[in-house]
Each structure stands twice: as C-alpha cells, then as structure tokens.
Design an enzyme around this catalytic site. Structure first.
Site, PDB file in Angstrom:
ATOM      1  N   ASP A 354      32.680  48.430  29.727  1.00  0.00           N
ATOM      2  CA  ASP A 354      33.800  47.684  28.593  1.00  0.00           C
ATOM      3  C   ASP A 354      32.449  47.258  27.217  1.00  0.00           C
ATOM      4  O   ASP A 354      31.932  46.880  27.914  1.00  0.00           O
ATOM      5  CB  ASP A 354      34.484  47.450  29.127  1.00  0.00           C
ATOM      6  N   LYS A 355      33.181  46.762  26.443  1.00  0.00           N
ATOM      7  CA  LYS A 355      32.279  45.493  25.872  1.00  0.00           C
ATOM      8  C   LYS A 355      32.716  44.113  25.914  1.00  0.00           C
ATOM      9  O   LYS A 355      31.435  44.016  26.554  1.00  0.00           O
ATOM     10  CB  LYS A 355      32.285  46.115  24.224  1.00  0.00           C
TER      11      LYS A 355
END
Length: 677
Positions: A354-355
């Site tokens: 995930d960013k």
C-alpha cells in the site's frame, strides 16, 4: 522425539506446570541412569546376578525411564496415533520378554534422557517467548477522583483510569500520556532500539475516541520502560486486553498454524510408523525362517531395527526450528503467527505495498515552493502562512508546520475573514487585499490565466504528482506551493534489500490518482505503481498478480488494506502495536511502524527453512545409516545412543535461530522516525 506438534499453552500457569513436568522428566531420566549403572555394576563388576539385584535395578530403570514415555504413548495411542514413544516401549518390552533386561533398560534410559534434554533445550525458545509475559508489572499507581495515587493490582485497572508512571519503571497498561514528558524504551514490544519521546495529548476526550490514530509520541504500551520523567497516562485497555497480552497469546499459540513442511511430515508419519512395524515383523520372520536364527536372536534383531527406524529427530526437526524462529522474530518486534507464514514468507515471489502509511508516512509535506520573480515572489510564504494559519485543513496544517519558520518577524502579516471555496481553495483578506489560495480550477472559473512562467512551473510540478496551491494577492500572482505525501526515507532501501533476497516483483497499489502513484513509485523503485484503486480493486489486483507470481505478500496498515492482505498468501501489517485490527487480521505484524524490518523477516524465514532442510536431511541420513548398521551387528544400546545424539544435534541446530542477525535487523537500511505532526 514424540512425533507430536508442540502447541503452546494458553496461560502462564499452564506453562509453569509444563516446566515443572520437564524438570520431573529430567530427574526421572537421571534416576534411570543411576539405576541402570547400578544394575550393570552388580551384574558384571560385583558378580551378584544370583541375588537378583541386577534385575531389581533394571526394573527400576524401566520404571524411571519408561514413566513419561508410557504416559505419552498412552495419550497418543488413545488419539489413534502410533508414534515414536509407542515404538520405543514395544522395543523395551520385547527385550524384556527375551530376557535382555540390560538392553531394554539402556534403551529407556537413553530415550528418556534424550527426550528430557530435548525438552530442556526447547524451553530456551519457550522462555524467550514467556519472558514477554513477565514484562508487565503486577501493580500500578492509580489516581482516581483527583486524589493521591494508590497502588492496586493491574487486574483492577479499568479503562479511563489515570495511572502514574514513575521514572525507570515499567508501564502497566496501554494508554496515552496526559501529563509529563519522558523517553520510553519500547524495544520489548515494538523492537525499536532507541527510546521514543513521549508527550501529552492536547485533547484527551478526542484522543480516547481516535486512539488507533494517535501518533507514537502520545501512546504508551504495557511492558515498556519509562525513562527519567514522570508520566500520567489515561488507560485505554485492561491488562487482559493490552497489546502486550495479545502479543504474548498470539506468540504462544503460533505453532498452531502448522508449516507446509510439518504438514508433510505429519502425513509421512501416518504411514511411516505402521510401515516400520510391518518391516520389523518382516525382519523377524526372515531372520527366523530365511536365515535360521533362533527366536530370541531374531526378535532382538527386529527390536533393534525398530529402534533404528524410529523417526525421533525427524519428528522434532520442523517444530524446533519454527519455535526458535517465531521467538527470534518476536524479540525483533515482528509477530509471526506460526510456522505456516514463517515458512511461506521465505518463498514469496512478489510483494505488494500500500502507498499511504506504508511506503509513505501518510503525512502531507511541502515539497516545492515556486515564487514568481521580483518583489511579489518575496510575499509568497508570509502571505500563504498567514492565510493557512486560519484553516484546520490537513494541507493547511502541513504548510504552516513546514513554512512558518521561514517567515521572519518583520515579514509576518495577519489574515482575516477566511472563507472556504468548496473543492477550490480558500479566500481571506490581508491589509485590505483579497488573497486567494487554491487549485487551478479556482482561477479558470474566474477566467484568470496564469503568467506563462508560472503556468510552465505548474505543469512540471503537477506531473511529479504534487498537490498544488496557487497564491494570488489582489491582482497579482505570488507563486505556487506543492504538497505531497512523500515517501519514507527508508522505502527505497527496503525495496532494494528485498530484491537482494530474490523477491522478484515489487508492486505499489494505491487509492491516489495515477500521477501521484507514478511519482511515489519512481521515487521508491517499485516495478509497477497502480493508482485509483478502491479496496475491492486492490483485492482484484492481488488476485491478478498471484496468477503469475506465487506466493505473494501484501504489506499494508491492517485496516483498509485488510481485504487485500487476506487475499494474499501472506498479509503483513505495519505498526500493529497500535492497532487491534492489524494484530487480528494479518499473518505477520510489525509491532513498530518500521518498514525496515520486512527484509529481516524475509531473511529469518529463509534461514528457518534452511535449518529445517538441514534437520530433515540429517534425520533421514541417520535413520538410513542405523538401519544398515543394525544388520551388520550394531547393538541396541549403540543404536539408541546415536539416535538420541542426532535428535539433540537437530534441536541445537534449530536453536541457532535465536541468535539470528541479533543487532543487524536493519542491516543496510537507515531507519527514519515518523515525522511529528
């Protein structure tokens, strides 16, 4: 050696009982050795066989050496399993039936001694886990109704109680700081080697409602050690529900998630043990009718084959390595939920991240300030700070935090009459002039065009993924400011380290727009950056990736990424010490918000698998050697000695994992603390 998987006990009392049983088993094994030695002395050295003393001593050896073996064999047999304990008892009873009491006695003595030493060795790993349970103090100083602190048992602490933490004392409960400043050593829970500075929250009522999102500077955990300051903490979880309690319970029950190798060994033993019994019967018949041996000699040979073929070391090879690996990970602030994720992580072919909150901190920062030329450009930062200081928007907070110290006392101005323009920006007034701070749409709708130089700068900054705010004061543009959720400083190093462990594909998945995803992806060095994904889209992306790369791991925050982590073969949650959801939904939890421990976890997984392979090969080689040696004349005592020695070697090899990369968890990675809000 028993061939059964070792499931950790669910309570401290049960563990104390288990250790008490281990101590008794060791004493019984020693007693069997003493009686066996006495029997051999009376039979051969003193020449007293006619008085029956050797037999009496050997019978005592059968009792002391066979007590725990018999108990374990009965338990496994009642469950419909014929395991190593059963085979050893059959061999000892068989030796007695043909009058070879000394051989049966030495078998039980060596087997019981080996088993007791094995349990003692394994307790080193267990104690490493159980030491976590002893971190929380038994009592706490509680201040109620504004009175003086009173010492009470931790079991009586309730949510919302105020506890006083004295200098250099352990913290008894999870909570947030409401008074005092100090540095807290959180290494036992999160694995962080450097103490974390703690300070009070500004709004306790809001903090209680948003406890999972509080920064590390405000939160404390049971079992951590306070520094030199006095803290007052509002309790957010009872002793039974604290992060430490959850970690201890999850680690204790970790071996319930059986590794793929152990599952194979369990299936192997289901047919191996009956096959050994059939082979022993065939040995007896062939020796008697094929080679004409007397029954006693043929029976003794078959019992020796039975002992030689017993898979003692094979049965313990995987559980010992898994237990040591899980314990080592826990000491480094990495919670691994059993053998299955521990072994699978080392085989991961692709990893998705995930960013926001994982590869980035999830905190907007000012990444560019572009003033126009001349005197108007000099007004950009003072004007912007004055306006955004009136707003509570997250981007405004970031601007004031990052730029306020760049405004001198002589440059400071005051803004008034702030008005939000939904989806566009804000307007305010400074010295009678209207100030507009907003996106390009705010000015396009007024049919106001940007100066050519500012328009070119805007296009370049936009392509880098920044969120841009244009500043106009009166009838002139002052410049623009870019804000972005920048990557963690360690993200690029972490991804490079993962490539060094042969993780073939690294992917970033994000809900942000594709331009932002591409910018962060380039900065950290992923193979692919995919933006504009809803939670269900992330699940679909993990499914697609798994079609060509498997096993696959997903690294996220454990909450909005939970569906994607559940779809991946391995779900890794960041900062699980602050999130009950993360602890419960992931396969592997990083107790601190420390991305740099992911490569360490992969290396530990691969080291564990390597140890397991070494143990299995050594175990099978010893069995093959002993079976061959039995047919060329090796007696039952020597067979047992070699057998038990190989088991202890296997356990000792597994325990090497307890010291794996101690102090080198961040090798090659410069850790970055989370920026202050």
């Amino acid at each position: 050696m028993t061939g059964t998987s070792r499931t950790a006990a669910p309570s401290t009392d049960a563990h104390e009982h288990a250790h008490g049983s281990t101590r008794w088993e060791l004493w019984f094994a020693i007693a069997s050795g003493v009686t066996y030695t006495a029997g051999m002395i009376t039979e051969f050295a003193l020449g007293m066989p006619l008085l029956g003393m050797p037999l009496a001593f050997f019978l005592a050896t059968y009792f002391f050496g066979g007590f725990f073996t018999f108990r374990s064999a009965i338990t496994s047999t009642l469950r419909g399993k014929f395991e190593v304990d059963f085979l050893m008892l059959v061999a000892a009873i068989g030796a007695a039936l043909i009058g070879k009491w000394a051989e049966g006695a030495v078998l039980l003595f060596l087997f019981s001694l080996g088993h007791a030493l094995e349990e003692y060795a394994l307790s080193r790993a267990s104690k490493s886990i159980e030491a976590l349970a002893e971190l929380a103090p038994r009592t706490a100083l509680v201040r109620r109704d504004g009175g003086e602190p009173v010492e009470v048992p931790v079991e009586q602490i309730a949510v919302a109680d105020i506890i006083v933490i004295r200098p250099n004392s352990r913290i008894p409960s999870d909570g947030f700081v409401i008074s005092g400043v100090s540095a807290v050593d959180q290494s036992a829970v999160t694995g962080e080697s450097i103490p974390v500075e703690k300070e009070p929250v500004t709004d306790p009522e809001r903090a209680m409602r948003t406890i999972d999102t509080l920064p590390a500077a405000n939160r404390v955990f049971a079992g951590t050690v306070n520094g030199s300051g006095v803290l007052e903490v509002e309790v957010t979880a009872t002793a039974a529900d604290s992060t430490l309690s959850k970690v201890v319970e999850l680690v204790r029950t970790a071996d319930q998630a059986t590794s793929p190798t152990q599952q194979f060994i369990d299936r192997f033993q289901r047919w191996y043990v009956p096959a050994v019994i059939i082979g022993v019967a065939a040995t007896l018949l062939v020796a008697m009718f094929g080679f004409g041996q007397q029954f006693s000699d043929a029976f003794y040979l078959s019992m020796t084959v039975l002992v030689a073929a017993s898979p003692c070391a094979l049965a313990i090879a995987t559980p010992a390595a898994v237990l040591a690996g899980v314990a080592r990970a826990a000491r480094a602030g990495v919670l691994v939920k059993g053998g299955a994720p521990l072994e699978t992580l080392g085989r991961v072919k692709a990893m998705a991240f995930d960013k926001t909150g994982t590869l980035t901190w999830g905190l907007p920062r000012v990444t560019s300030v572009i003033p126009v030329d001349g005197d108007d450009g000099a007004l950009l930062i003072p004007t912007l700070v004055a306006v955004e200081a009136l707003s509570d928007h997250p981007l405004a907070t970031a601007i004031v935090r990052d730029l306020a110290d760049r405004v001198s006392e002589s440059e400071r101005v005051d803004a008034t009459d702030l008005n939000a323009v939904i989806g566009r920006g804000v307007r305010a007034t400074i010295d009678g002039e209207t100030v507009e701070v907003g996106n390009l749409r705010m000015f396009d709708e007024q049919q106001i065009t940007l100066p050519p130089a500012l328009d070119a700068a805007y296009g370049h900054a936009r392509d880098s993924g920044q969120t841009l705010m244009i500043v106009r004061r009166g009838d002139r543009f002052l410049g623009l400011v870019g804000v972005m959720d920048a990557s963690r400083a360690e993200s690029a190093q972490v991804l490079a380290a993962l490539r060094g462990t042969n993780v073939g594909r690294l992917v970033m998945i994000s809900g942000d727009n594709q331009r932002v995803a591409d910018a962060v992806g380039r900065e950290v060095g992923v193979d692919t950056a995919i933006g504009e994904l809803l939670p269900e889209d992330k699940v679909a992306e993990i499914t697609r990736l798994a079609q060509s790369h498997r096993p696959i791991a997903m690294v996220g925050d454990g909450v909005n990424d939970a569906p994607a982590m559940a779809r991946a073969d391995i779900g890794i949650a960041m900062g699980a010490a602050g999130s009950t959801v993360a602890l419960e939904t992931c396969d592997i939890a990083l107790m601190s918000d420390d991305l740099g421990r992911v490569p360490f976890a992969v290396r530990l997984s691969r080291a564990t698998s390597r140890i397991i392979r070494q143990n299995l090969i050594a175990s099978l080689a010893v069995v093959v050697f002993l079976i061959i040696a039995t047919f060329v004349g090796l007696n039952i005592g020597a067979v047992v000695l070699i057998h038990e020695g190989s088991t202890l070697i296997v356990v000792g090899n597994a325990l090497r994992l307890l010291a794996f990369e101690r102090g080198k968890e961040h090798h090659g990675i410069d850790h970055e603390d989370k920026p202050a809000l």
